[in-house]
Write a protein that holds these residues in place. Structure first.
Motif, PDB file in Angstrom:
ATOM      1  N   ARG A 194       0.811  -1.220   0.000  1.00 14.23           N
ATOM      2  CA  ARG A 194       0.000   0.000   0.000  1.00 14.23           C
ATOM      3  C   ARG A 194       0.846   1.272   0.000  1.00 14.23           C
ATOM      4  O   ARG A 194       0.335   2.356  -0.269  1.00 14.23           O
ATOM      5  CB  ARG A 194      -0.953  -0.010   1.185  1.00 14.23           C
ATOM      6  CG  ARG A 194      -2.114  -1.004   0.995  1.00 14.23           C
ATOM      7  CD  ARG A 194      -2.702  -1.425   2.319  1.00 14.23           C
ATOM      8  NE  ARG A 194      -2.995  -0.285   3.165  1.00 14.23           N
ATOM      9  CZ  ARG A 194      -4.108   0.422   3.089  1.00 14.23           C
ATOM     10  NH1 ARG A 194      -5.042   0.069   2.251  1.00 14.23           N
ATOM     11  NH2 ARG A 194      -4.302   1.462   3.856  1.00 14.23           N
TER      12      ARG A 194
ATOM     13  N   ASN B 101       1.381   2.845  -3.804  1.00 18.48           N
ATOM     14  CA  ASN B 101       0.517   3.894  -4.358  1.00 18.48           C
ATOM     15  C   ASN B 101       0.121   4.906  -3.277  1.00 18.48           C
ATOM     16  O   ASN B 101      -0.844   5.650  -3.417  1.00 18.48           O
ATOM     17  CB  ASN B 101      -0.721   3.307  -5.029  1.00 18.48           C
ATOM     18  CG  ASN B 101      -1.502   2.383  -4.124  1.00 18.48           C
ATOM     19  OD1 ASN B 101      -1.241   2.307  -2.930  1.00 18.48           O
ATOM     20  ND2 ASN B 101      -2.464   1.692  -4.689  1.00 18.48           N
TER      21      ASN B 101
ATOM     22  N   LEU C  26      -1.371   4.602  -0.566  1.00 18.06           N
ATOM     23  CA  LEU C  26      -2.579   4.447   0.242  1.00 18.06           C
ATOM     24  C   LEU C  26      -2.161   4.478   1.706  1.00 18.06           C
ATOM     25  O   LEU C  26      -2.909   4.843   2.594  1.00 18.06           O
ATOM     26  CB  LEU C  26      -3.265   3.112  -0.061  1.00 18.06           C
ATOM     27  CG  LEU C  26      -4.111   3.034  -1.331  1.00 18.06           C
ATOM     28  CD1 LEU C  26      -4.732   1.658  -1.469  1.00 18.06           C
ATOM     29  CD2 LEU C  26      -5.180   4.103  -1.345  1.00 18.06           C
TER      30      LEU C  26
ATOM     31  N   ARG D 144      -1.775   7.551  -9.542  1.00 17.60           N
ATOM     32  CA  ARG D 144      -2.452   6.318  -9.133  1.00 17.60           C
ATOM     33  C   ARG D 144      -3.224   5.684 -10.279  1.00 17.60           C
ATOM     34  O   ARG D 144      -3.418   4.473 -10.324  1.00 17.60           O
ATOM     35  CB  ARG D 144      -3.414   6.594  -7.979  1.00 17.60           C
ATOM     36  CG  ARG D 144      -2.729   6.689  -6.631  1.00 17.60           C
ATOM     37  CD  ARG D 144      -3.740   7.021  -5.566  1.00 17.60           C
ATOM     38  NE  ARG D 144      -3.139   7.060  -4.236  1.00 17.60           N
ATOM     39  CZ  ARG D 144      -3.707   7.662  -3.198  1.00 17.60           C
ATOM     40  NH1 ARG D 144      -4.870   8.279  -3.355  1.00 17.60           N
ATOM     41  NH2 ARG D 144      -3.114   7.646  -2.025  1.00 17.60           N
ATOM     42  N   GLN D 145      -3.653   6.509 -11.212  1.00 17.69           N
ATOM     43  CA  GLN D 145      -4.362   5.947 -12.362  1.00 17.69           C
ATOM     44  C   GLN D 145      -3.454   5.036 -13.172  1.00 17.69           C
ATOM     45  O   GLN D 145      -3.917   4.187 -13.922  1.00 17.69           O
ATOM     46  CB  GLN D 145      -4.911   7.081 -13.233  1.00 17.69           C
ATOM     47  CG  GLN D 145      -5.979   7.883 -12.524  1.00 17.69           C
ATOM     48  CD  GLN D 145      -6.413   9.121 -13.286  1.00 17.69           C
ATOM     49  OE1 GLN D 145      -5.981   9.353 -14.403  1.00 17.69           O
ATOM     50  NE2 GLN D 145      -7.284   9.908 -12.679  1.00 17.69           N
TER      51      GLN D 145
ATOM     52  N   MET E 180      -4.567  -1.788  -8.996  1.00 18.88           N
ATOM     53  CA  MET E 180      -4.477  -2.585  -7.768  1.00 18.88           C
ATOM     54  C   MET E 180      -5.669  -3.532  -7.677  1.00 18.88           C
ATOM     55  O   MET E 180      -6.792  -3.144  -7.998  1.00 18.88           O
ATOM     56  CB  MET E 180      -4.444  -1.673  -6.544  1.00 18.88           C
ATOM     57  CG  MET E 180      -4.134  -2.411  -5.251  1.00 18.88           C
ATOM     58  SD  MET E 180      -3.764  -1.240  -3.919  1.00 18.88           S
ATOM     59  CE  MET E 180      -3.083  -2.313  -2.680  1.00 18.88           C
TER      60      MET E 180
ATOM     61  N   PHE F 184      -7.475  -6.780  -5.084  1.00 12.66           N
ATOM     62  CA  PHE F 184      -7.531  -7.118  -3.666  1.00 12.66           C
ATOM     63  C   PHE F 184      -8.065  -8.531  -3.443  1.00 12.66           C
ATOM     64  O   PHE F 184      -8.663  -9.131  -4.325  1.00 12.66           O
ATOM     65  CB  PHE F 184      -8.459  -6.131  -2.948  1.00 12.66           C
ATOM     66  CG  PHE F 184      -8.116  -4.693  -3.170  1.00 12.66           C
ATOM     67  CD1 PHE F 184      -7.355  -3.997  -2.252  1.00 12.66           C
ATOM     68  CD2 PHE F 184      -8.541  -4.018  -4.311  1.00 12.66           C
ATOM     69  CE1 PHE F 184      -7.036  -2.666  -2.447  1.00 12.66           C
ATOM     70  CE2 PHE F 184      -8.226  -2.688  -4.519  1.00 12.66           C
ATOM     71  CZ  PHE F 184      -7.464  -2.014  -3.586  1.00 12.66           C
TER      72      PHE F 184
ATOM     73  N   ASN G 221     -13.491  -6.122  -4.163  1.00 11.10           N
ATOM     74  CA  ASN G 221     -13.881  -4.717  -4.020  1.00 11.10           C
ATOM     75  C   ASN G 221     -14.543  -4.131  -5.264  1.00 11.10           C
ATOM     76  O   ASN G 221     -14.228  -3.022  -5.684  1.00 11.10           O
ATOM     77  CB  ASN G 221     -12.676  -3.867  -3.626  1.00 11.10           C
ATOM     78  CG  ASN G 221     -12.133  -4.262  -2.269  1.00 11.10           C
ATOM     79  OD1 ASN G 221     -12.800  -4.984  -1.518  1.00 11.10           O
ATOM     80  ND2 ASN G 221     -10.954  -3.825  -1.956  1.00 11.10           N
ATOM     81  N   LEU G 222     -15.471  -4.870  -5.837  1.00  6.71           N
ATOM     82  CA  LEU G 222     -16.218  -4.338  -6.972  1.00  6.71           C
ATOM     83  C   LEU G 222     -17.385  -3.501  -6.466  1.00  6.71           C
ATOM     84  O   LEU G 222     -17.819  -3.643  -5.326  1.00  6.71           O
ATOM     85  CB  LEU G 222     -16.751  -5.489  -7.829  1.00  6.71           C
ATOM     86  CG  LEU G 222     -15.692  -6.398  -8.438  1.00  6.71           C
ATOM     87  CD1 LEU G 222     -16.344  -7.556  -9.174  1.00  6.71           C
ATOM     88  CD2 LEU G 222     -14.804  -5.612  -9.389  1.00  6.71           C
TER      89      LEU G 222
ATOM     90  N   ARG H 176     -10.761  -3.864 -14.540  1.00  4.92           N
ATOM     91  CA  ARG H 176     -10.952  -2.502 -14.054  1.00  4.92           C
ATOM     92  C   ARG H 176      -9.612  -1.869 -13.707  1.00  4.92           C
ATOM     93  O   ARG H 176      -9.356  -0.699 -14.017  1.00  4.92           O
ATOM     94  CB  ARG H 176     -11.870  -2.519 -12.832  1.00  4.92           C
ATOM     95  CG  ARG H 176     -12.200  -1.150 -12.303  1.00  4.92           C
ATOM     96  CD  ARG H 176     -13.154  -1.202 -11.137  1.00  4.92           C
ATOM     97  NE  ARG H 176     -12.537  -1.783  -9.951  1.00  4.92           N
ATOM     98  CZ  ARG H 176     -13.142  -1.869  -8.761  1.00  4.92           C
ATOM     99  NH1 ARG H 176     -14.381  -1.432  -8.626  1.00  4.92           N
ATOM    100  NH2 ARG H 176     -12.523  -2.410  -7.739  1.00  4.92           N
TER     101      ARG H 176
ATOM    102  N   VAL I 123     -14.012  -1.208  -0.882  1.00  3.96           N
ATOM    103  CA  VAL I 123     -14.455  -0.629  -2.152  1.00  3.96           C
ATOM    104  C   VAL I 123     -14.007   0.829  -2.250  1.00  3.96           C
ATOM    105  O   VAL I 123     -13.543   1.296  -3.299  1.00  3.96           O
ATOM    106  CB  VAL I 123     -15.987  -0.743  -2.295  1.00  3.96           C
ATOM    107  CG1 VAL I 123     -16.450  -0.098  -3.587  1.00  3.96           C
ATOM    108  CG2 VAL I 123     -16.407  -2.208  -2.244  1.00  3.96           C
TER     109      VAL I 123
ATOM    110  N   ALA J 279      -7.409   3.915  -4.813  1.00  4.20           N
ATOM    111  CA  ALA J 279      -6.262   3.367  -5.530  1.00  4.20           C
ATOM    112  C   ALA J 279      -6.358   3.656  -7.023  1.00  4.20           C
ATOM    113  O   ALA J 279      -5.352   3.697  -7.719  1.00  4.20           O
ATOM    114  CB  ALA J 279      -6.152   1.862  -5.294  1.00  4.20           C
ATOM    115  N   MET J 280      -7.587   3.848  -7.527  1.00  7.01           N
ATOM    116  CA  MET J 280      -7.744   4.165  -8.952  1.00  7.01           C
ATOM    117  C   MET J 280      -7.423   5.626  -9.239  1.00  7.01           C
ATOM    118  O   MET J 280      -7.492   6.070 -10.379  1.00  7.01           O
ATOM    119  CB  MET J 280      -9.190   3.910  -9.378  1.00  7.01           C
ATOM    120  CG  MET J 280      -9.531   2.478  -9.662  1.00  7.01           C
ATOM    121  SD  MET J 280     -11.268   2.420 -10.124  1.00  7.01           S
ATOM    122  CE  MET J 280     -11.906   1.385  -8.856  1.00  7.01           C
ATOM    123  N   GLY J 281      -7.148   6.379  -8.181  1.00  2.00           N
ATOM    124  CA  GLY J 281      -6.821   7.790  -8.368  1.00  2.00           C
ATOM    125  C   GLY J 281      -8.045   8.674  -8.479  1.00  2.00           C
ATOM    126  O   GLY J 281      -8.018   9.727  -9.120  1.00  2.00           O
TER     127      GLY J 281
END
Ligand SMILES: Nc1ncnc2c1ncn2[C@@H]1O[C@H](COP(=O)(O)OP(=O)(O)OP(=O)(O)O)[C@@H](O)[C@H]1O
Ligand SMILES: [Mg+2]
Lengths: 383, 230
Positions: free
Chosen positions: A81, A84, A86, A113-114, A118, A120, A124-125, A185, B133, B139-141
Motif C-alpha cells: 500500500r 501507491n 494508500l 495512481r491511475q 491494484m 484485492f 472490491n467491486l 478494471r 471498495v 487506488a484508482m486515483g
C-alpha cells in the motif's frame, strides 16, 4: 490499443517461464519501475505501537513479476500500500517510474495512481454496478468519450475472458470471475504496474491457477510490472521471478525465486519452501499414532528437499554407506520452479539417534533441506 | 349500492360526514407538512449524515474533533422530546416564519426534530459501506468528492432508502403530534373532535388514514429497495 510493448528480455515469458539465464543480469534489472528506500511505518494503536515496516528497501525491475511472502501481520499489505501511497510511510522514499511519490500534490498523486492498478483479496467491486460499468468506472471518471469507453471496456473484457458477462452484476459472478473483473478494471487506464494484495487468497486452487495464468499473460502481453503479495509459496513458485520474504516488518531474504526455493537461508523461508513440497496425505499417514507403531517401529520420518542440479548426487546411498543407516523411501516428487526441478523425498531412517543427527547435518551441509515430518497444519486463513 | 354506502356512512360515521370538508383540508395539511418538512429535513439530515461519516475515524476527510462536536449536537437534539422541542423553538419559529401555530408554525420544529434522526440513520447506512471498495476507488486515483457521490452514496442506496422510509414514517408521527399542539393537519383534527368531543368515528378515520399513509410509504420504499439492490 494493446500494442505489444515487449522488450526482448520478456519475450519468452510464459506461464512457467524459463528464466532467461542467457541474458546478462544487468539488462533485466537496469530499469527499476519501483524503488522503495528505507521505508518505516509505525501504527500507534490503543494496544501499543506496531512497527509494520522496519527499514524496508526493494527494487522492482520493469516488466517483472515480484512476489512478497510472509505470515499474517508481517507487514505485506502495509508495504504494497505504500507503492501507491494508500499508506504513507513515516520515513523513506517511494519512487515509481522515476517519480518520488512523496513530492506529488494530491492532484498529481491521483493522476499517478491511475497508472498503478491494484487488485484485492475481496475484489472490491461496486455492487450496484454491472460488470461493464465497473470496468468503465475509472474511464468515466477520466471523462473519456462514450465511444472510446465502450471500445476499451469491450476489449478489456475480452482480455480477461468475460465478454459474455458485461451486463451481469457482481453478485451473479463466481470469485474467479469477480477477480477477472477487478483485473480488467485495474487495467482500464492502461497502467504500467499492477499491485495484487492476496488476490488469490479467497479462491480455490483451480481458480487461483487460472488467475495466475492470466496475470502471467498480462505481464507478457503488456510488459506489466506485477507485484504480488501472498502467504502461499505456491503462488511464488508459479509466477514470481523474484521474491522477498517478510517477517516482523522486515525483508529478511530476497532474490531470484529458484535460488530462494533451492537455497533458502532463513528458517522462515525454509518453512515456506517446505509448504510447497509438503504432501499432507503422506504427512498425515506418517504421523498417525497407530500407523507409526505398526510401520515405523519408533523410527522417524523425514522430508528432504534438494535442488535439481544436486539430484544426481547419491545422497541416499551415502546415508546407507557412510552412516550405515537404514533408509526407506516412502514418496518422491519433483516440482518445477522457474522451469527448473526441485526434488522432494519422504524417507524413514532407522539407526542410532546420534548417527542420524550426524547424517542430517551432513545433508544440510550439502544444502539439502531436512524437515522431520510433523502433523500437517491446516493452512492459516488470512483475513 | 351508492345508497347503501351513504346510509352506512351516515349510520356509523355521522361526524365524519358532517365534518368532511374539515377532514379533506386536514389531510391536505398533513400531506403538505410531510412533503415540505420531508424535503427540507431529510435533505439536511442526509447532508449531516454524510458529513458525520466522512469526518469519522478512517473517513475520507477524517477530523475527529469536528466529528465529535457534531455528534454531540445531534445526540442532544435527538434526546429532546418533540413536544418540548416545539415549546423550546416557539420564539425561533415565530422569528423565522412569523407564526408558531398552524401548518407554517409546525414545519420549523418538525424539520429540526427530524434532522437528528435522519442524519443518524444516514450515517448508519453509509458506514455499512465496504471500506475495501472505497479503498479500491482511492487506488484508482479517484478524487474524494467523486468517491462520495459516485461510490459511497450509490453503493449505500438500499440502506439509504430504508433510512428514508423510516424517517418518513417518523415524520408522519411528528405531524400528528405537532397537530395536537396547534399545528393543524390530521393530528389536530383528531384531537379537537375525536378526543375533546368524544367523536370516536373521527379518531378511527384519522388512525385509518395514517395507517394507509404509512403502508403506502413503506410499500413504495420496499419496491425502491428491491430495485436498487443487486
Ligand atoms: N491501519 C492500521 N492501524 C493499526 N495497525 C495496523 C493498521 N494496518 C496494519 N496494522 C498492523 O500492522 C501490522 C502489519 O499489518 P499488515 O496488514 O501489513 O500485515 P499483512 O502481512 O498484510 O498480514 P495479512 O497476511 O494478515 O494480511 C499488523 O500487526 C497490523 O495489525
Ligand atoms: Mg494483508
Amino acid at each position: 490499443m494493446h500494442t505489444d510493448r515487449n522488450t526482448g528480455g520478456c519475450a519468452d515469458k510464459g506461464f512457467i517461464r524459463p528464466v532467461s539465464r542467457s541474458l546478462p543480469l544487468y539488462i533485466k534489472t537496469e530499469i527499476k519501475m519501483i524503488k522503495l528506500q528505507h521505508l518505516n511505518k509505525t501504527f500507534h494503536t490503543a494496544g501499543g505501537d506496531v512497527e509494520a515496516l522496519r527499514d524496508v528497501s526493494l527494487d522492482i525491475p520493469e516488466g517483472s513479476i515480484f512476489g512478497v511472502i510472509g505470515y499474517s501481520g508481517a507487514g505485506k499489505s502495509t508495504l504494497i500500500r505504500t507503492i501507491n501511497l494508500l499508506e504513507k510511510p513515516d520515513s523513506g522514499e517511494v519512487i515509481v517510474d522515476g517519480e518520488n511519490l512523496m513530492d506529488l500534490s494530491t492532484g498529481e498523486l491521483e493522476k499517478k495512481r491511475q497508472k498503478i492498478g491494484m487488485i484485492f483479496q475481496h475484489f472490491n467491486l461496486l455492487k450496484g454496478k454491472t460488470v461493464f460499468e465497473n470496468v468503465a468506472f475509472p474511464l468515466v471518471y477520466q471523462k473519456k468519450k462514450k465511444k472510446e469507453i465502450e471500445e476499451r471496456v469491450t476489449e478489456l473484457l475480452e482480455l480477461v475472458d468475460l465478454s459474455d458477462k458485461a451486463k451481469a452484476y457482481p453478485s451473479q459472478l463466481s470469485g474467479g470471475q469477480k477477480q477477472r473483473v477487478a483485473i480488467a478494471r485495474a487495467l482500464a487506464a492502461d497502467p504500467k504496474i499492477l499491485l495484487c494484495d492476496e488476490a488469490t487468497s479467497a479462491l480455490d486452487p483451480q481458480t487461483t491457477a487460472s488467475i495466475l495464468q492470466l496475470l502471467a499473460r498480462l505481464n507478457k502481453k503488456l510488459n506489466l510490472t506485477i507485484v504480488i503479495i501472498t502467504h502461499q509459496m505456491s503462488v511464488i513458485r508459479d509466477i514470481c521471478e523474484t521474491v522477498a520474504v517478510m517477517e516482523d516488518g522486515q525483508v529478511v531474504e530476497q532474490g531470484d525465486s529458484y535460488k530462494i526455493f533451492s537455497e533458502p537461508e532463513k528458517d522462515i523461508t525454509k518453512r515456506f519452501v517446505e509448504t510447497v513440497f509438503n504432501n499432507d496425505e503422506i504427512s498425515r499417514l506418517l504421523t498417525q499414532k497407530e500407523l507409526q507403531d505398526k510401520f515405523l517401529n519408533g523410527d522417524r520420518a523425514y522430508h528432504l528437499i534438494f535442488r535439481g542440479d544436486n539430484a544426481n548426487k547419491p545422497y541416499i546411498a551415502d546415508l546407507v554407506r557412510k552412516f550405515d543407516l537404514d533408509v526407506s523411501i516412502i514418496f518422491g516428487s519433483i516440482e518445477f520452479v522457474s522451469n527448473r526441478p526441485i526434488g522432494s523425498l519422504y524417507v524413514v531412517i532407522n539407526g542410532s539417534e546420534r548417527i542420524i543427527k550426524e547424517a542430517i547435518s551432513f545433508l544440510r551441509q550439502e544444502k539439502v533441506l531436512v524437515f522431520p515430518v510433523s502433523e500437517p497444519v491446516l493452512e492459516e486463513k488470512v483475513s | 349500492m351508492k345508497v347503501f354506502f351513504s346510509e352506512f356512512l351516515n349510520k356509523y360515521f355521522p361526524n365524519i360526514v358532517e365534518l368532511q370538508n374539515y377532514l379533506y383540508s386536514s389531510v391536505r395539511e398533513t400531506l403538505v407538512m410531510i412533503v415540505i418538512t420531508g424535503a427540507i429535513g431529510l435533505t439536511l439530515g442526509l447532508f449531516l449524515g454524510i458529513v458525520l461519516v466522512v469526518s469519522a475515524k478512517g473517513g475520507l476527510y477524517e477530523s475527529l474533533r469536528f466529528h465529535n462536536v457534531l455528534e454531540k449536537i445531534v445526540n442532544i437534539v435527538r434526546s429532546i422530546p418533540f413536544v418540548i422541542l416545539i415549546a423550546l423553538l416557539v420564539t425561533f419559529t415565530r422569528f423565522l416564519v412569523g407564526t408558531s401555530i398552524g401548518v407554517k408554525g409546525a414545519i420549523v420544529p418538525m424539520v429540526i426534530g427530524i434532522i437528528p434522526l435522519a442524519s443518524r440513520l444516514t450515517e448508519q447506512a453509509l458506514s455499512e459501506m465496504d471500506k475495501g471498495v472505497m479503498e479500491a476507488a482511492k487506488a484508482m486515483g479517484i478524487s474524494k468528492p467523486y468517491i462520495i457521490f459516485h461510490v459511497l452514496i450509490p453503493e449505500s442506496l438500499p440502506g439509504l432508502v430504508r433510512a428514508l422510509v423510516t424517517c418518513f414514517i417518523s415524520l408522519i408521527g411528528l405531524t400528528a403530534m405537532a397537530g395536537s399542539v396547534g399545528g393543524g393537519g390530521v393530528g389536530s383534527f383528531a384531537i379537537r373532535y375525536g378526543y375533546n368531543r368524544y367523536m370516536t368515528d373521527v379518531t378511527i378515520v384519522c388512525v385509518f388514514f395514517l395507517l394507509i399513509l404509512v403502508s403506502i410509504v413503506q410499500g413504495i420504499g420496499n419496491r425502491v429497495v428491491n430495485k436498487v439492490t443487486h
